[in-house]
Design a protein around this motif. Structure first.
Motif, PDB file in Angstrom:
ATOM      1  N   ASP A  45       0.801  -1.223   0.000  1.00 49.06           N
ATOM      2  CA  ASP A  45       0.000   0.000   0.000  1.00 49.06           C
ATOM      3  C   ASP A  45       0.835   1.275   0.000  1.00 49.06           C
ATOM      4  O   ASP A  45       0.300   2.376  -0.022  1.00 49.06           O
ATOM      5  CB  ASP A  45      -0.981   0.010   1.172  1.00 49.06           C
ATOM      6  N   MET A  46       2.168   1.155   0.034  1.00 50.18           N
ATOM      7  CA  MET A  46       3.025   2.341  -0.019  1.00 50.18           C
ATOM      8  C   MET A  46       3.260   2.730  -1.481  1.00 50.18           C
ATOM      9  O   MET A  46       3.466   1.840  -2.319  1.00 50.18           O
ATOM     10  CB  MET A  46       4.379   1.987   0.617  1.00 50.18           C
ATOM     11  N   ASP A 203      -0.719   6.894  13.084  1.00 54.12           N
ATOM     12  CA  ASP A 203      -1.832   7.538  12.394  1.00 54.12           C
ATOM     13  C   ASP A 203      -2.091   8.883  13.077  1.00 54.12           C
ATOM     14  O   ASP A 203      -2.107   8.963  14.307  1.00 54.12           O
ATOM     15  CB  ASP A 203      -3.079   6.653  12.481  1.00 54.12           C
ATOM     16  N   VAL A 204      -2.292   9.927  12.284  1.00 54.06           N
ATOM     17  CA  VAL A 204      -2.461  11.284  12.824  1.00 54.06           C
ATOM     18  C   VAL A 204      -3.656  11.355  13.777  1.00 54.06           C
ATOM     19  O   VAL A 204      -3.607  12.034  14.804  1.00 54.06           O
ATOM     20  CB  VAL A 204      -2.650  12.308  11.669  1.00 54.06           C
ATOM     21  N   ASP A 314      10.905  14.221  14.864  1.00 58.95           N
ATOM     22  CA  ASP A 314       9.554  13.646  15.017  1.00 58.95           C
ATOM     23  C   ASP A 314       9.255  12.647  13.901  1.00 58.95           C
ATOM     24  O   ASP A 314       8.674  11.580  14.141  1.00 58.95           O
ATOM     25  CB  ASP A 314       8.492  14.759  14.998  1.00 58.95           C
ATOM     26  N   ALA A 315       9.666  12.995  12.670  1.00 58.17           N
ATOM     27  CA  ALA A 315       9.434  12.112  11.513  1.00 58.17           C
ATOM     28  C   ALA A 315      10.175  10.791  11.696  1.00 58.17           C
ATOM     29  O   ALA A 315       9.636   9.719  11.399  1.00 58.17           O
ATOM     30  CB  ALA A 315       9.891  12.803  10.231  1.00 58.17           C
ATOM     31  N   GLU A 360       6.706  11.124   2.761  1.00 54.44           N
ATOM     32  CA  GLU A 360       5.647  11.012   3.761  1.00 54.44           C
ATOM     33  C   GLU A 360       5.669  12.158   4.770  1.00 54.44           C
ATOM     34  O   GLU A 360       4.645  12.504   5.345  1.00 54.44           O
ATOM     35  CB  GLU A 360       5.751   9.670   4.497  1.00 54.44           C
ATOM     36  N   TYR A 361       6.872  12.725   5.023  1.00 54.73           N
ATOM     37  CA  TYR A 361       6.975  13.768   6.049  1.00 54.73           C
ATOM     38  C   TYR A 361       7.451  15.114   5.480  1.00 54.73           C
ATOM     39  O   TYR A 361       7.756  16.024   6.232  1.00 54.73           O
ATOM     40  CB  TYR A 361       7.908  13.298   7.174  1.00 54.73           C
TER      41      TYR A 361
END
Length: 599
Positions: A45-46, A203-204, A314-315, A360-361
């Motif tokens: 899924d990436m 997940d956010v 953080d990433a 992604e980040y």
């Protein structure tokens, strides 16, 4: 669901042998996914996995399978990566299973990672089902590959299933074999809870999503649980299974695979391999965790803008959740500021981590030259220290010996490529161990190499020399004494530590010259002269000069006395001298990437 009707299995294979395609057909045949929402490489899924056509992350899915006699079974399938750099993903997936489907390409045959993954499955005492995939190809030779599997892996030829992931041939036979051969999970739902965390992601909205396999007891929504390594307690907010989309449910029983969310916001609170138990009735012992993997390759990752340092930290925390083989620590560099020293399992792993951080980040990054872990024996007292960053190397007067890591590599190639491959191995300071003919068109060569010689482009070279038929797998052996020196690059007399590398003394001259030539091409011209030098200790071994851009300061003078022009030229010369003294040279990202490929 009755525990005897559950089957947990992984699909393992060498890279590009069709694992994800076969998983797609299994999902279609069992009706786990409808034709509207289906796409190729469904479990990958990436976006990166889709683009590169490789599996990077292991992904699990729950399948309801009805046998021809009407009996219903639950199959928990985990699709795993095939590349040597992601073998950790394979090993942790196998801990959550009772069986493995070993896939072999009908055209390529048994390759290095096929053998390595089989041994991983045997170590975990799993039942093995051998499948020859891609039998629909014009180059397929299933009978020959059957003999190879029997000779090399010791699996009975009659038990091997012939399949085509593309056409769906043999999938029904494979599903029946999974139900018959792979045992039902052991464990007892009445015992205290023991659940293994085999993966997690951030997940956010929900925080950390934890993927678990229940070995004993049950998991219910609202239950109060604790992590055994940290002792932290949480309330379960959501519990569910992947079909492959997350579907919430009320309970997970013994033997099942699913996910839980507990509104965990700090990524470092969850550790893959940890055991979950209940607060009220905790288990007395944790499940055996994962073997801690040691990174093979180290490189510096820095934000282009120093203000992004905290965002990058953080990433990396969130990325480490879904990839626990990635490690990092804070470091600073005189030339690129604050950043991180990161450890990877290989160069492809490094590339993937870099791309994931950027995509992604939304990070803008500078990556330094990769290195390996060296051991240094000090001259006084014989103390041994480990360094993974060349800039931390002590003064040569304090060093008695430098030890570098060696690996034992198994290279499987066609006999026709043997000459050029042996030349390549010798050029990389390889130590020959043995040759074994696996079949008439497969030969296995064992060599020992310094790890630093094979991390960059060695595998690519094997692939190109063998026209795509070569494969390689390696294991870390030990550290051995070598004649090594630190090579530094100076730009306008300032050391650029991002380019520092530890190299063999014999190659240092050549490597220094090649690096200077490459940097001369890539560093843009400035208004002042840029000197690029390679040095070992205080001795400069190579120099290149980037000529300054021309500026015609006398273009505005029409006629008149020559002294007027001379005055302007003198003023320009002084300005250039001052500019050279204080001017900063911007080094483009391509220069760091090119430094990796210097032969």
């Amino acid at each position: 669901m009755n525990q005897s009707r559950i089957r947990n299995f992984s699909i393992i294979a060498h890279v590009d042998h069709g694992k994800s395609t076969l998983a797609d057909r299994i999902l279609e045949k069992t009706g786990a996914i409808d034709s509207r929402t289906f796409h190729n490489q469904l479990l990958d899924d990436m976006a990166l996995e889709q683009e590169r056509g490789i599996t990077i992350k292991a992904s699990s899915v729950k399948i309801n399978y009805r046998r021809p006699n009407g009996d219903m079974y639950i199959l928990n399938l985990i699709d795993t990566p095939g590349h040597v750099d992601f073998s950790y993903e394979v090993s942790k997936s196998l801990r959550a299973c009772e069986g493995a489907v070993l896939l072999v390409d009908a055209g390529q045959g048994v390759e290095a990672q096929t053998v390595a993954n089989l041994y991983l499955a045997i170590e975990n005492n799993l039942e093995i089902i051998a499948v020859i995939n891609k039998i629909d190809l014009s180059t397929a030779e299933p009978e020959k590959v059957k003999k190879q599997i029997h000779q090399i892996l010791g699996i009975n030829e009659k038990e091997i299933i012939l399949a085509s992931g593309k056409l769906g041939t043999g999938v029904n036979e494979l599903l029946e074999k999974i139900v018959e051969v792979i045992p039902a999970p052991l464990g007892n739902s009445e015992k205290p809870l023991q659940a293994l965390i085999f993966d997690s992601q951030y997940d956010v909205y929900q925080g950390v999503i934890v993927y678990v396999r229940i070995f004993n007891g049950i998991l219910k929504k609202g239950m109060k649980i604790k992590m055994m390594s940290s002792g932290n307690a949480y309330d379960i907010l959501e519990i569910g299974v992947l079909t492959p989309k997350p579907v919430p449910c009320e309970i997970l029983t013994c033997g099942e695979v699913g996910y839980i969310t507990c509104n965990i916001r700090a990524a470092k609170e969850v550790e893959n391999g940890d055991t979950i138990t209940t607060v009220e009735n905790p288990t007395s012992e944790a499940l055996p965790g994962y073997k801690h993997v040691r990174p093979m390759v180290f490189a510096g990752i820095y934000p282009v803008n120093s203000k992004d340092f905290q965002a990058l930290k953080d990433a990396m925390e969130k990325l480490q959740l879904s990839d626990s083989s990635f490690v990092y620590e804070v470091e600073s560099s005189a030339s690129v500021g604050f950043g991180f020293r990161c450890g990877f399992l290989g160069l492809l792993h490094m590339e993937i981590v870099q791309e994931r951080l950027e995509r992604e980040y939304d990070m803008n990054l500078v990556i330094t030259t990769p290195s390996v872990v060296y051991k240094i024996r000090k001259a006084y007292g014989g103390e041994i220290i480990e360094i993974e960053n060349p800039t931390k190397m002590p003064d040569p007067s304090q060093i008695e010996a430098i030890l570098e890591p060696f690996v034992e590599a198994s290279i499987i190639i066609p006999p026709v490529s043997m000459g050029p491959i042996l030349d390549l191995c010798e050029s990389r300071r390889g130590v020959y161990k043995s040759t074994e003919y696996l079949s008439e068109d497969r030969v296995k060569i064992i060599y020992e190499f310094p790890l630093s010689e094979i991390i960059v482009d060695f595998y690519d070279r094997i692939k190109s020399i063998s026209k795509g038929y070569g494969s390689m797998d390696y294991d870390l052996k030990d550290h051995r004494e070598s004649d090594l020196v630190r090579l530094d690059i100076l730009i306008n007399n300032e050391m650029c530590d991002a380019f520092s590398a530890i190299v063999h003394r014999e190659r240092s001259q050549f490597k220094g010259r090649a690096l200077c030539e490459k940097l001369k091409e890539l560093i843009p011209r400035q208004l002042f002269e840029v000197a690029i030098q390679a040095a070992i200790g205080g001795k400069v071994i190579s120099r290149e000069t980037v000529k300054p851009m021309g500026k015609n300061v006398t273009g505005k003078c029409y006629g008149g006395d020559i002294t007027r022009k001379r005055k302007l030229w003198e003023k320009q010369k002084e300005g250039k001298k001052r500019m050279k003294q204080f001017g900063k040279v911007e080094i483009p990202q391509e220069a760091f990437l090119a430094a990796l490929k210097v032969e």
